[in-house]
Design a protein around this motif. Structure first.
Motif, PDB file in Angstrom:
ATOM      1  N   ARG A 100       0.801  -1.224   0.000  1.00 48.60           N
ATOM      2  CA  ARG A 100       0.000   0.000   0.000  1.00 48.60           C
ATOM      3  C   ARG A 100       0.834   1.274   0.000  1.00 48.60           C
ATOM      4  O   ARG A 100       0.297   2.367   0.124  1.00 48.60           O
ATOM      5  CB  ARG A 100      -0.922   0.015   1.218  1.00 48.60           C
ATOM      6  N   TYR A 101       2.119   1.156  -0.148  1.00 46.54           N
ATOM      7  CA  TYR A 101       2.987   2.329  -0.112  1.00 46.54           C
ATOM      8  C   TYR A 101       3.964   2.212  -1.276  1.00 46.54           C
ATOM      9  O   TYR A 101       4.770   1.287  -1.313  1.00 46.54           O
ATOM     10  CB  TYR A 101       3.731   2.375   1.222  1.00 46.54           C
ATOM     11  N   ILE A 102       3.844   3.116  -2.236  1.00 47.48           N
ATOM     12  CA  ILE A 102       4.658   2.998  -3.446  1.00 47.48           C
ATOM     13  C   ILE A 102       5.396   4.307  -3.711  1.00 47.48           C
ATOM     14  O   ILE A 102       4.987   5.369  -3.250  1.00 47.48           O
ATOM     15  CB  ILE A 102       3.806   2.642  -4.677  1.00 47.48           C
ATOM     16  N   LEU A 103       6.470   4.205  -4.450  1.00 50.78           N
ATOM     17  CA  LEU A 103       7.243   5.364  -4.863  1.00 50.78           C
ATOM     18  C   LEU A 103       6.888   5.648  -6.311  1.00 50.78           C
ATOM     19  O   LEU A 103       6.964   4.765  -7.163  1.00 50.78           O
ATOM     20  CB  LEU A 103       8.737   5.067  -4.730  1.00 50.78           C
ATOM     21  N   SER A 104       6.452   6.871  -6.581  1.00 50.62           N
ATOM     22  CA  SER A 104       6.070   7.222  -7.946  1.00 50.62           C
ATOM     23  C   SER A 104       6.696   8.564  -8.312  1.00 50.62           C
ATOM     24  O   SER A 104       7.118   9.316  -7.447  1.00 50.62           O
ATOM     25  CB  SER A 104       4.545   7.299  -8.071  1.00 50.62           C
ATOM     26  N   ASP A 105       6.755   8.834  -9.602  1.00 46.31           N
ATOM     27  CA  ASP A 105       7.295  10.104 -10.082  1.00 46.31           C
ATOM     28  C   ASP A 105       6.170  11.119 -10.185  1.00 46.31           C
ATOM     29  O   ASP A 105       5.090  10.817 -10.692  1.00 46.31           O
ATOM     30  CB  ASP A 105       7.948   9.929 -11.458  1.00 46.31           C
ATOM     31  N   ARG A 106       6.423  12.309  -9.702  1.00 48.32           N
ATOM     32  CA  ARG A 106       5.443  13.385  -9.788  1.00 48.32           C
ATOM     33  C   ARG A 106       6.122  14.553 -10.515  1.00 48.32           C
ATOM     34  O   ARG A 106       7.251  14.912 -10.210  1.00 48.32           O
ATOM     35  CB  ARG A 106       5.003  13.822  -8.388  1.00 48.32           C
ATOM     36  N   GLU A 107       5.400  15.120 -11.465  1.00 46.81           N
ATOM     37  CA  GLU A 107       5.941  16.229 -12.242  1.00 46.81           C
ATOM     38  C   GLU A 107       6.236  17.415 -11.321  1.00 46.81           C
ATOM     39  O   GLU A 107       5.469  17.743 -10.433  1.00 46.81           O
ATOM     40  CB  GLU A 107       4.935  16.648 -13.312  1.00 46.81           C
ATOM     41  N   ASN A 108       7.384  18.027 -11.545  1.00 43.80           N
ATOM     42  CA  ASN A 108       7.820  19.130 -10.699  1.00 43.80           C
ATOM     43  C   ASN A 108       8.364  20.233 -11.608  1.00 43.80           C
ATOM     44  O   ASN A 108       9.469  20.134 -12.116  1.00 43.80           O
ATOM     45  CB  ASN A 108       8.910  18.637  -9.735  1.00 43.80           C
ATOM     46  N   ASN A 109       7.581  21.282 -11.842  1.00 45.97           N
ATOM     47  CA  ASN A 109       7.995  22.382 -12.705  1.00 45.97           C
ATOM     48  C   ASN A 109       8.151  23.649 -11.869  1.00 45.97           C
ATOM     49  O   ASN A 109       7.299  23.956 -11.051  1.00 45.97           O
ATOM     50  CB  ASN A 109       6.951  22.647 -13.796  1.00 45.97           C
ATOM     51  N   LYS A 110       9.240  24.361 -12.097  1.00 44.97           N
ATOM     52  CA  LYS A 110       9.407  25.640 -11.416  1.00 44.97           C
ATOM     53  C   LYS A 110      10.139  26.603 -12.336  1.00 44.97           C
ATOM     54  O   LYS A 110      10.840  26.192 -13.266  1.00 44.97           O
ATOM     55  CB  LYS A 110      10.134  25.478 -10.089  1.00 44.97           C
ATOM     56  N   LEU A 111       9.962  27.868 -12.068  1.00 49.60           N
ATOM     57  CA  LEU A 111      10.582  28.893 -12.911  1.00 49.60           C
ATOM     58  C   LEU A 111      12.065  29.024 -12.613  1.00 49.60           C
ATOM     59  O   LEU A 111      12.499  28.855 -11.483  1.00 49.60           O
ATOM     60  CB  LEU A 111       9.899  30.246 -12.672  1.00 49.60           C
ATOM     61  N   ASP A 112      12.822  29.365 -13.623  1.00 49.84           N
ATOM     62  CA  ASP A 112      14.250  29.603 -13.479  1.00 49.84           C
ATOM     63  C   ASP A 112      14.432  31.047 -12.999  1.00 49.84           C
ATOM     64  O   ASP A 112      14.757  31.952 -13.768  1.00 49.84           O
ATOM     65  CB  ASP A 112      14.944  29.374 -14.826  1.00 49.84           C
ATOM     66  N   THR A 113      14.208  31.271 -11.720  1.00 43.85           N
ATOM     67  CA  THR A 113      14.196  32.633 -11.171  1.00 43.85           C
ATOM     68  C   THR A 113      15.587  33.232 -11.019  1.00 43.85           C
ATOM     69  O   THR A 113      15.710  34.415 -10.702  1.00 43.85           O
ATOM     70  CB  THR A 113      13.485  32.670  -9.797  1.00 43.85           C
ATOM     71  N   ASP A 114      16.632  32.451 -11.248  1.00 48.63           N
ATOM     72  CA  ASP A 114      17.995  32.987 -11.182  1.00 48.63           C
ATOM     73  C   ASP A 114      18.476  33.510 -12.530  1.00 48.63           C
ATOM     74  O   ASP A 114      19.595  33.998 -12.643  1.00 48.63           O
ATOM     75  CB  ASP A 114      18.967  31.903 -10.687  1.00 48.63           C
ATOM     76  N   ASN A 115      17.657  33.424 -13.556  1.00 51.77           N
ATOM     77  CA  ASN A 115      18.017  33.834 -14.901  1.00 51.77           C
ATOM     78  C   ASN A 115      17.745  35.335 -15.068  1.00 51.77           C
ATOM     79  O   ASN A 115      16.593  35.781 -15.072  1.00 51.77           O
ATOM     80  CB  ASN A 115      17.189  33.014 -15.905  1.00 51.77           C
ATOM     81  N   ASN A 116      18.787  36.134 -15.213  1.00 55.96           N
ATOM     82  CA  ASN A 116      18.632  37.585 -15.300  1.00 55.96           C
ATOM     83  C   ASN A 116      17.921  38.040 -16.576  1.00 55.96           C
ATOM     84  O   ASN A 116      17.212  39.042 -16.570  1.00 55.96           O
ATOM     85  CB  ASN A 116      19.991  38.277 -15.184  1.00 55.96           C
ATOM     86  N   VAL A 117      18.094  37.323 -17.685  1.00 56.68           N
ATOM     87  CA  VAL A 117      17.406  37.663 -18.926  1.00 56.68           C
ATOM     88  C   VAL A 117      15.900  37.508 -18.726  1.00 56.68           C
ATOM     89  O   VAL A 117      15.106  38.372 -19.119  1.00 56.68           O
ATOM     90  CB  VAL A 117      17.906  36.782 -20.100  1.00 56.68           C
ATOM     91  N   PHE A 118      15.503  36.421 -18.098  1.00 55.25           N
ATOM     92  CA  PHE A 118      14.089  36.180 -17.802  1.00 55.25           C
ATOM     93  C   PHE A 118      13.539  37.286 -16.899  1.00 55.25           C
ATOM     94  O   PHE A 118      12.464  37.838 -17.156  1.00 55.25           O
ATOM     95  CB  PHE A 118      13.933  34.808 -17.144  1.00 55.25           C
TER      96      PHE A 118
END
Length: 137
Positions: A71-89
């Protein structure tokens, strides 16, 4: 007493019947539990709080090491975040949306503040990834 002999704590209902705590407590009937029993339940939960974290950590570690559980499994979960260290962005966002765009840290916050039009501007600066999450099924 060994682990197999342990029994689930029980609640006594209005008919004097013992009901396992995991069946007795839910959002519908929590208001029907008498004050004394509610206090006992809360105290029991509080007593086990540190141990619960120890058990969770051990389960997570074992599943990462390759152990398998029903009843306990390891699964992949999508993880998206912004590249906030990018000065051009940062400069692009500041020029198009103003200084308030730099105070916001997540894509959801930017969409909430500027609408869906911001999606195409932030998509090429979004770092896509996957993280492992262990959860109960």
């Amino acid at each position: 007493m060994n682990i197999q002999q342990m029994q689930m704590p029980a609640i006594v209902n209005e008919n004097g019947e013992l009901i396992p705590i995991n069946q007795a407590i839910n959002k519908k009937n929590i208001k029907d539990i008498p004050d004394e029993q509610l206090e006992d339940i809360a105290y029991t939960v509080k007593m086990f709080d540190p141990q619960i974290n120890i058990v969770k950590a051990e389960m997570k570690q074992r599943v990462k090491e390759g152990h398998s559980f029903n009843r306990y499994i390891l699964s992949d979960r999508e993880n998206n975040k912004l590249d906030t260290d990018n000065n051009v962005f940062k400069q692009e966002m500041q020029l198009k949306y103003g200084w308030n765009a730099l105070e916001v840290k997540s894509a959801t916050q930017l969409k909430r503040q500027f609408g869906d039009q911001v999606t195409q501007d932030i998509e090429r600066h979004t770092v896509h990834g996957v993280r492992q999450v262990a959860e109960w099924q």
